[in-house]
Scaffold this motif. Structure first.
Motif, PDB file in Angstrom:
ATOM      1  N   PRO A  79      42.825  40.428  14.962  1.00 59.49           N
ATOM      2  CA  PRO A  79      41.820  40.542  13.907  1.00 59.49           C
ATOM      3  C   PRO A  79      42.366  40.210  12.519  1.00 59.49           C
ATOM      4  O   PRO A  79      43.542  40.448  12.223  1.00 59.49           O
ATOM      5  CB  PRO A  79      41.405  42.021  13.986  1.00 59.49           C
ATOM      6  N   PHE A  81      40.593  41.567   9.754  1.00 58.82           N
ATOM      7  CA  PHE A  81      39.619  42.418   9.095  1.00 58.82           C
ATOM      8  C   PHE A  81      40.260  42.956   7.820  1.00 58.82           C
ATOM      9  O   PHE A  81      41.409  42.648   7.512  1.00 58.82           O
ATOM     10  CB  PHE A  81      39.185  43.563  10.017  1.00 58.82           C
ATOM     11  N   SER A  94      34.866  38.426   7.777  1.00 57.78           N
ATOM     12  CA  SER A  94      36.196  38.581   8.358  1.00 57.78           C
ATOM     13  C   SER A  94      36.346  37.547   9.468  1.00 57.78           C
ATOM     14  O   SER A  94      35.433  36.749   9.707  1.00 57.78           O
ATOM     15  CB  SER A  94      36.404  40.001   8.888  1.00 57.78           C
ATOM     16  N   ALA A  96      38.602  36.673  13.494  1.00 59.12           N
ATOM     17  CA  ALA A  96      39.485  37.108  14.565  1.00 59.12           C
ATOM     18  C   ALA A  96      39.869  35.899  15.404  1.00 59.12           C
ATOM     19  O   ALA A  96      39.053  35.002  15.618  1.00 59.12           O
ATOM     20  CB  ALA A  96      38.813  38.161  15.441  1.00 59.12           C
ATOM     21  N   HIS A 111      29.703  45.089  17.967  1.00 62.64           N
ATOM     22  CA  HIS A 111      30.156  45.252  16.582  1.00 62.64           C
ATOM     23  C   HIS A 111      29.015  45.933  15.819  1.00 62.64           C
ATOM     24  O   HIS A 111      28.011  45.285  15.507  1.00 62.64           O
ATOM     25  CB  HIS A 111      30.483  43.901  15.947  1.00 62.64           C
ATOM     26  N   ASN A 223      42.590  44.804  21.346  1.00 60.52           N
ATOM     27  CA  ASN A 223      42.365  44.419  19.954  1.00 60.52           C
ATOM     28  C   ASN A 223      43.608  44.709  19.101  1.00 60.52           C
ATOM     29  O   ASN A 223      44.357  45.617  19.388  1.00 60.52           O
ATOM     30  CB  ASN A 223      41.171  45.192  19.396  1.00 60.52           C
TER      31      ASN A 223
END
Length: 223
Positions: A79, A81, A94, A96, A111, A223
């Protein structure tokens, strides 16, 4: 003409109502406090003094190398973010990077705070999302090839599966600096403390032994 001031007042109130709204939430919850003595942050982050911002604050280098997909899901999400890329704060966007080994899966997840646009950079992906109860939980699915773009609406369960014989690479762009991720299996069967088996047996119409088995598994977070 005597009604004109009232008309203008109504229009002014309507305009004020239309322009006033709460900001979108950027975290799971934010309990209101009457005192700032134990306040931590508001909606995610404090802001750096703009006079001290440099170009390095707006740079992220985390996508240079493939993520390690040697795991049970055979995929890895990297990610970018706001926690990894502070320069995104307040910008409402953002990214990923998602790496897939052959057969790799980005499992069903949601999400809660962002719509996601996905572009395939390499490989072939089977993707899809499920509509809400209002639309009868319809599955909308598509096979994507290099250069294809697909959108997953905010909050809806979606997934990506590498159905090719080679590794695949995709980049996702959520419409939030902190879109949040809820992986369905992890959340339902791996919550801490666990959800009552009475709830899950009835909700999924499964025998308690099956629920006990699922709750005993290690639910990997890629993640």
């Amino acid at each position: 003409m005597k009604f004109l001031p009232i008309s203008l007042l109504i229009m002014a109130l309507a305009t004020a109502t239309a322009l006033a709204y709460d900001p979108s939430a950027l975290q799971d919850f934010c309990v209101a406090m009457n005192s700032v003595s134990c306040a931590v942050f508001l909606n995610g982050k404090f802001c750096k003094d703009p006079k001290q911002v440099t170009a390095d604050d707006l740079l992220f280098k985390g996508f240079k190398y493939p993520g390690n997909s040697a795991n049970s899901l055979e995929s890895k999400v990297t990610p970018a973010f706001v926690d990894q890329f502070p320069g995104l704060n307040t910008l409402g966007i953002s990214m990923a990077r998602i790496d897939f080994a052959p057969g790799g899966l980005n499992p069903p997840h949601t999400h809660p705070r962002g719509t996601e646009i996905l572009v395939v950079a390499e490989g072939t992906l089977l993707v899809g999302f499920i509509t809400s109860n209002q639309l009868n939980n319809t599955l909308l699915t598509k096979v994507l090839y290099k250069g294809d773009v697909f959108v997953f609406p905010i909050g809806l369960i979606h997934f990506q599966l590498n159905i090719g014989n080679t590794s695949a690479l995709a980049f996702a762009t959520p419409s939030s600096q902190n879109p949040g991720v809820i992986t369905i299996a992890n959340a339902v069967f791996g919550s801490k403390p666990p959800i009552s088996a009475d709830v899950l047996t009835k909700a999924f119409q499964l025998d308690k032994k099956v629920i006990d088995y699922l709750q005993a598994q290690f639910w990997y977070d890629h993640n």
